[in-house]
Write an enzyme that holds these catalytic residues in place. Structure first.
Site, short mmCIF file in Angstrom:
data_model
loop_
_atom_site.label_atom_id
_atom_site.label_comp_id
_atom_site.label_asym_id
_atom_site.label_seq_id
_atom_site.Cartn_x
_atom_site.Cartn_y
_atom_site.Cartn_z
N ARG A 108 0.58 -1.26 0.18
CA ARG A 108 0.27 -0.25 -0.04
C ARG A 108 0.90 0.98 -0.02
O ARG A 108 0.31 2.16 -0.26
CB ARG A 108 -1.15 -0.17 1.14
CG ARG A 108 -1.76 -1.14 1.04
CD ARG A 108 -3.11 -1.51 2.27
NE ARG A 108 -3.93 -2.26 1.82
CZ ARG A 108 -5.17 -2.32 1.62
NH1 ARG A 108 -5.77 -0.38 2.00
NH2 ARG A 108 -5.87 -2.88 1.50
N GLY A 129 -14.10 -0.40 3.70
CA GLY A 129 -12.39 0.26 4.03
C GLY A 129 -11.60 -1.10 3.13
O GLY A 129 -12.15 -0.93 1.49
N CYS A 130 -10.69 -1.81 3.85
CA CYS A 130 -10.08 -2.57 2.78
C CYS A 130 -10.59 -3.78 2.24
O CYS A 130 -11.29 -4.24 3.68
CB CYS A 130 -8.88 -3.27 3.94
SG CYS A 130 -7.72 -4.96 3.23
N PHE A 131 -10.85 -4.09 1.33
CA PHE A 131 -11.60 -5.10 0.78
C PHE A 131 -11.18 -6.45 1.58
O PHE A 131 -12.10 -7.58 1.56
CB PHE A 131 -11.53 -4.92 -0.59
CG PHE A 131 -10.51 -5.37 -1.41
CD1 PHE A 131 -9.55 -5.87 -1.27
CD2 PHE A 131 -10.75 -4.97 -2.69
CE1 PHE A 131 -8.25 -5.64 -2.19
CE2 PHE A 131 -9.78 -4.79 -3.77
CZ PHE A 131 -8.61 -5.05 -3.20
#
Length: 359
Positions: free
Chosen positions: A28, A197-199
């Site tokens: 990220r 948010g984060c998948f």
């Protein structure tokens, strides 16, 4: 040769899995040079350690340097009989220095050596301050930088075909084994799309529901760029958000139940952020297939806002509720990440439950 090739392939898969499991933040962080709006674990930890160090250095470095010099001088000249006295000199600052030496020459020598040591400590303190300023700059850029969408003409062009790393047609689910990732799906199923948010985390929640889930997949939606890659989405210049597409059986689990799970599993009041994930790719969103889903999502959003108020949360819900657009499948190494043994979860639920509304 086939067995050797197979072993090599398995080794590569295991290597990729562990890299994914332990290097989530590193991947990220690739977008940071072009998108300082997003900060993550490393700068946050870096900043915390630096700020915790500053007061200690600021308050102690003068006394520590002077006292250590006094003890070191005594040890070197044979006036300190043991290393323990050298250690004690850190804590016996003025006391030790006022009685250790009487002659003018000794005092002059000690003063010069102390000044040199304090000067070195000053340099260290300055360096720490510079590092802290850097950490604060990164934090500030992440918190107050550009947090909105890019104009359509400024977004990345993308591509007309699915990305190379996406799962191929005919791929099946890793957790719900044997279930397809791609349509056509059974006639008794419907689809829903959520961004929280984060998948990795959101898919893990939905695919583990005890009933009614036929299949799930993660991808990108809500933006402009066709068929984007993960790094392109992280840059923010696609306007997409990380989403989970849920294929469910309404006869076993209702759309309303899915939306309730959505609101309870993350913090819908943090705009363009969930936990340590910052930026528009991590905004809260519900993309609806049809007016009925749209009405349910809007109604439950209002109800959950009341639940939060009862808990003392005054921040408004920032969830985007809109008709669903195109869904672009994410890279295969993102699919069913929770089924690969990873336990990462960046979601930050509020702890509020819909049941609290009726009190």
């Amino acid at each position: 040769s086939n067995s050797g090739s197979s072993a090599a392939s398995q080794l590569q898969q295991k290597k990729r899995y562990w890299m994914d499991a332990f290097c989530h933040v590193r991947r990220r962080r690739r977008a940071l040079p072009t998108n300082l709006r997003r900060i993550n674990h490393a700068p946050s930890l870096f900043l915390a350690v630096t700020l915790a160090t500053l007061p200690v250095v600021f308050l102690c470095h003068y006394a520590a340097a002077f006292n250590f010099t006094t003890g070191a001088e005594g040890l070197w000249r044979g006036r300190s009989s043991s290393p323990s006295q050298l250690c004690n000199s850190f804590f016996l600052a003025k006391l030790g220095s006022s009685h250790a030496y009487s002659s003018a020459s000794d005092f002059k020598w000690r003063t010069k050596l102390s000044a040199d040591t304090v000067g070195a400590a000053d340099m260290v303190n300055t360096a720490v301050n510079i590092v802290a300023a850097g950490g604060l700059t990164v934090l500030g850029a992440g918190l107050i930088g550009k947090s909105g969408f890019y104009a359509e003409e400024d977004c990345l062009e993308g591509r007309s075909t699915p990305i190379a790393d996406a799962p191929r047609e005919g791929s099946s689910h890793l957790w719900l084994q044997g279930r397809p990732l791609f349509p056509p799906f059974p006639d008794d199923t419907e689809q829903a799309m959520f961004a929280m948010g984060c998948f990795w985390c959101s898919e893990n929640i939905y695919m583990r529901q005890p009933r009614g889930i036929f299949s799930t997949a993660v991808g990108y939606s809500g933006g402009v760029t066709p068929n984007p890659t993960y790094d392109e989405v992280c840059s923010g210049k696609t306007n997409h958000v990380e989403v989970v597409r849920v294929i469910f059986k309404p006869s076993e689990i209702s759309y309303e139940e899915l939306v309730r799970v959505f609101f309870e599993a993350h913090d819908p009041t943090t705009k363009n952020r969930q936990g340590n994930d910052f930026g528009t790719p991590y905004r809260s969103a519900i993309y609806c297939f049809g007016d009925e889903q749209l009405q349910v999502a809007q109604r439950l959003s209002g109800e959950f806002a009341e639940v939060l108020k009862k808990r003392g949360v005054q921040d408004p819900i920032s969830t985007e509720i809109a008709p669903a657009g195109s869904f672009y499948m994410a890279e295969k190494y993102h699919q069913q990440y929770g089924a690969r043994g990873a336990d990462y979860c960046g979601l930050r639920p509020t702890g509020a439950k819909f049941a609290q509304a009726v009190a």
